[in-house]
Design a protein around this motif. Structure first.
Motif, PDB file in Angstrom:
ATOM      1  N   VAL A   1       0.838  -1.197   0.000  1.00 10.78           N
ATOM      2  CA  VAL A   1       0.000   0.000   0.000  1.00 10.78           C
ATOM      3  C   VAL A   1       0.872   1.246   0.000  1.00 10.78           C
ATOM      4  CG1 VAL A   1      -1.658   1.353   1.329  1.00 10.78           C
ATOM      5  CG2 VAL A   1      -1.979  -1.103   1.107  1.00 10.78           C
ATOM      6  N   GLY A   2       1.967   1.202   0.779  1.00  4.48           N
ATOM      7  CA  GLY A   2       2.846   2.344   0.888  1.00  4.48           C
ATOM      8  C   GLY A   2       3.463   2.762  -0.426  1.00  4.48           C
ATOM      9  N   ARG A   3       3.615   1.836  -1.353  1.00  5.03           N
ATOM     10  CA  ARG A   3       4.230   2.172  -2.619  1.00  5.03           C
ATOM     11  C   ARG A   3       3.333   3.012  -3.512  1.00  5.03           C
ATOM     12  NH1 ARG A   3       6.989  -2.789  -1.836  1.00  5.03           N
ATOM     13  NH2 ARG A   3       5.355  -4.057  -2.751  1.00  5.03           N
ATOM     14  N   ARG A   4       2.084   3.237  -3.100  1.00  2.00           N
ATOM     15  CA  ARG A   4       1.229   4.126  -3.878  1.00  2.00           C
ATOM     16  C   ARG A   4       1.644   5.580  -3.706  1.00  2.00           C
ATOM     17  NH1 ARG A   4      -4.780   3.346  -2.263  1.00  2.00           N
ATOM     18  NH2 ARG A   4      -3.821   3.663  -0.219  1.00  2.00           N
ATOM     19  N   ALA A   5       2.119   5.927  -2.523  1.00  2.00           N
ATOM     20  CA  ALA A   5       2.453   7.320  -2.233  1.00  2.00           C
ATOM     21  C   ALA A   5       3.372   7.354  -1.025  1.00  2.00           C
ATOM     22  CB  ALA A   5       1.189   8.130  -1.969  1.00  2.00           C
ATOM     23  N   GLU A   6       4.171   8.387  -0.935  1.00  2.00           N
ATOM     24  CA  GLU A   6       5.256   8.439   0.046  1.00  2.00           C
ATOM     25  C   GLU A   6       4.804   8.254   1.491  1.00  2.00           C
ATOM     26  OE1 GLU A   6       8.950  11.469   1.213  1.00  2.00           O
ATOM     27  OE2 GLU A   6       7.357  12.124  -0.140  1.00  2.00           O
ATOM     28  N   PHE A   7       3.694   8.882   1.894  1.00  2.00           N
ATOM     29  CA  PHE A   7       3.261   8.834   3.298  1.00  2.00           C
ATOM     30  C   PHE A   7       1.964   8.039   3.487  1.00  2.00           C
ATOM     31  CE2 PHE A   7       6.274  12.275   3.454  1.00  2.00           C
ATOM     32  CZ  PHE A   7       6.789  12.242   4.749  1.00  2.00           C
ATOM     33  N   ALA A   8       1.562   7.244   2.510  1.00  2.00           N
ATOM     34  CA  ALA A   8       0.270   6.570   2.574  1.00  2.00           C
ATOM     35  C   ALA A   8       0.210   5.476   3.629  1.00  2.00           C
ATOM     36  CB  ALA A   8      -0.085   5.982   1.205  1.00  2.00           C
ATOM     37  N   ALA A   9       1.347   4.843   3.934  1.00  2.00           N
ATOM     38  CA  ALA A   9       1.309   3.707   4.862  1.00  2.00           C
ATOM     39  C   ALA A   9       2.482   3.678   5.831  1.00  2.00           C
ATOM     40  CB  ALA A   9       1.264   2.400   4.062  1.00  2.00           C
ATOM     41  N   LEU A  10       3.197   4.773   5.970  1.00  2.00           N
ATOM     42  CA  LEU A  10       4.363   4.781   6.849  1.00  2.00           C
ATOM     43  C   LEU A  10       3.973   4.668   8.321  1.00  2.00           C
ATOM     44  CD1 LEU A  10       6.712   7.528   5.348  1.00  2.00           C
ATOM     45  CD2 LEU A  10       6.947   5.047   5.183  1.00  2.00           C
ATOM     46  N   PRO A  11       4.678   3.841   9.088  1.00  2.00           N
ATOM     47  CA  PRO A  11       4.505   3.839  10.543  1.00  2.00           C
ATOM     48  C   PRO A  11       5.021   5.151  11.130  1.00  2.00           C
ATOM     49  CG  PRO A  11       5.597   1.834   9.768  1.00  2.00           C
ATOM     50  CD  PRO A  11       5.618   2.807   8.632  1.00  2.00           C
ATOM     51  N   ARG A  12       4.719   5.353  12.391  1.00  2.00           N
ATOM     52  CA  ARG A  12       5.039   6.620  13.059  1.00  2.00           C
ATOM     53  C   ARG A  12       6.527   6.970  12.985  1.00  2.00           C
ATOM     54  NH1 ARG A  12       2.797   7.791  19.105  1.00  2.00           N
ATOM     55  NH2 ARG A  12       3.471   9.960  19.369  1.00  2.00           N
ATOM     56  N   HIS A  13       7.391   6.010  13.289  1.00  2.00           N
ATOM     57  CA  HIS A  13       8.819   6.309  13.334  1.00  2.00           C
ATOM     58  C   HIS A  13       9.351   6.691  11.962  1.00  2.00           C
ATOM     59  CE1 HIS A  13      12.978   6.145  14.607  1.00  2.00           C
ATOM     60  NE2 HIS A  13      13.253   5.288  13.634  1.00  2.00           N
ATOM     61  N   GLU A  14       9.018   5.895  10.942  1.00  2.00           N
ATOM     62  CA  GLU A  14       9.513   6.178   9.597  1.00  2.00           C
ATOM     63  C   GLU A  14       8.953   7.482   9.056  1.00  2.00           C
ATOM     64  OE1 GLU A  14       8.733   3.277  10.739  1.00  2.00           O
ATOM     65  OE2 GLU A  14      10.577   2.115  10.432  1.00  2.00           O
ATOM     66  N   ALA A  15       7.690   7.764   9.361  1.00  2.00           N
ATOM     67  CA  ALA A  15       7.105   9.038   8.931  1.00  2.00           C
ATOM     68  C   ALA A  15       7.835  10.200   9.594  1.00  2.00           C
ATOM     69  CB  ALA A  15       5.615   9.074   9.273  1.00  2.00           C
ATOM     70  N   GLY A  16       8.164  10.033  10.875  1.00  2.00           N
ATOM     71  CA  GLY A  16       8.886  11.082  11.591  1.00  2.00           C
ATOM     72  C   GLY A  16      10.252  11.351  10.988  1.00  2.00           C
ATOM     73  N   LEU A  17      10.948  10.300  10.578  1.00  2.00           N
ATOM     74  CA  LEU A  17      12.262  10.483   9.963  1.00  2.00           C
ATOM     75  C   LEU A  17      12.152  11.274   8.665  1.00  2.00           C
ATOM     76  CD1 LEU A  17      13.838   6.929  10.479  1.00  2.00           C
ATOM     77  CD2 LEU A  17      14.368   9.032  11.742  1.00  2.00           C
ATOM     78  N   ARG A  18      11.166  10.952   7.839  1.00  2.00           N
ATOM     79  CA  ARG A  18      11.002  11.658   6.567  1.00  2.00           C
ATOM     80  C   ARG A  18      10.559  13.111   6.791  1.00  2.00           C
ATOM     81  NH1 ARG A  18      11.227   9.919   1.561  1.00  2.00           N
ATOM     82  NH2 ARG A  18      12.091   7.828   1.351  1.00  2.00           N
TER      83      ARG A  18
END
Length: 269
Positions: A104-121
């Motif tokens: 699902v995440g491969r549809r868009a950059e922030f579509a399925a990121l967990p909290r930690h990975e989203a925070g890093l980006r």
């Protein structure tokens, strides 16, 4: 001959937010079209919400690039700078992940990121933005899709506004967010079949009519009007004309020009 009555204005004022996305430093012709479009809105007294990503496929933007210089000019003129992801990586989790969540995440950059990975980006994006002399507490995820983990990370980092495909979320705190329901109106139609060559022109005309009709209907209800136009839409005269016609209709019906900045908690208080 019957007298034609004026169109009714909404009891509750409607606000009009127009955003522009898809500009990159790689395509100077897109920037030229963006400059022309912004001038059209300036003539109407309508500011832009500039959906800006600080890094493109060819690398980080430079402080003195034409695009960054224009963003500074537009901010001084009243536009809002809105962080629009980091680099729009279509595989932000990594190909090593085999879970459904990663797919699902491969549809868009922030579509399925967990909290930690989203925070890093988000941290990387804000650092890149700061290096360009730009700051913002507003966020629009690529393709307007934000995972629950992204929402949590935005809270962690003190963002004030998240605008996704279904509405605008004012990030007051973990449990008391205010959500203004309003769909994004534009020319990206999810799940729409690709038109055949012989009906392409008809399909384009239909999209333009739908945009104008949806904008007028929303203003009459007193709702928030959100129009997004992409840089590639500006290459099509019919789409550009339809957006400007929709803006004119919204203003004629009494909509108040705004940006996502004007919906932030500090301004709403």
């Amino acid at each position: 001959m019957a007298t034609q009555l004026p169109e009714p204005r909404p009891v509750v004022p409607s606000h009009l937010v127009v955003s522009l996305s898809g500009l990159t430093h790689d395509a100077t012709e897109s920037l030229a079209r963006g400059v022309e479009f912004a001038a059209e809105l300036d003539a109407r007294g309508v500011p832009l919400s500039q959906l800006f990503r600080p890094r493109s496929a060819s690398g980080a933007l430079q402080l003195k690039s034409p695009l960054v210089s224009w963003m500074h000019e537009r901010r001084a003129a009243g536009d809002a700078i809105v962080l629009h992801g980091y680099d729009h990586n279509s595989d932000p989790i990594g190909a090593w992940q085999s879970s459904a969540l990663a797919r699902v995440g491969r549809r868009a950059e922030f579509a399925a990121l967990p909290r930690h990975e989203a925070g890093l980006r988000l941290t990387a994006a804000r650092r890149a933005l700061t290096a360009l002399g730009l700051r913002t507490d507003m966020f629009v995820p690529p393709r307007w899709l934000a995972s629950p983990g992204t929402v949590e990370a935005l809270h962690d980092q003190g963002f004030g506004v998240l605008a996704d495909e279904n509405g605008v979320r004012l990030l007051h705190g973990p449990a008391d967010d205010t959500v203004v329901r309003a769909r994004v109106l534009g020319f990206r139609v999810s799940g729409e079949r690709h038109p055949l060559a012989d009906d392409r022109k008809a399909a384009e005309a239909w999209r333009c009519r739908v945009l104008e009709a949806e904008v007028a209907r929303t203003v009459r209800r007193g709702g928030l009007v959100r129009i997004n136009i992409r840089a590639k839409d500006l290459k099509r005269p019919a789409r550009r004309a339809a957006v400007l016609a929709a803006v004119d209709a919204a203003l004629r019906l009494g909509a108040v020009p705004a940006t996502y900045r004007l919906t932030s908690p500090a301004r709403a208080a």
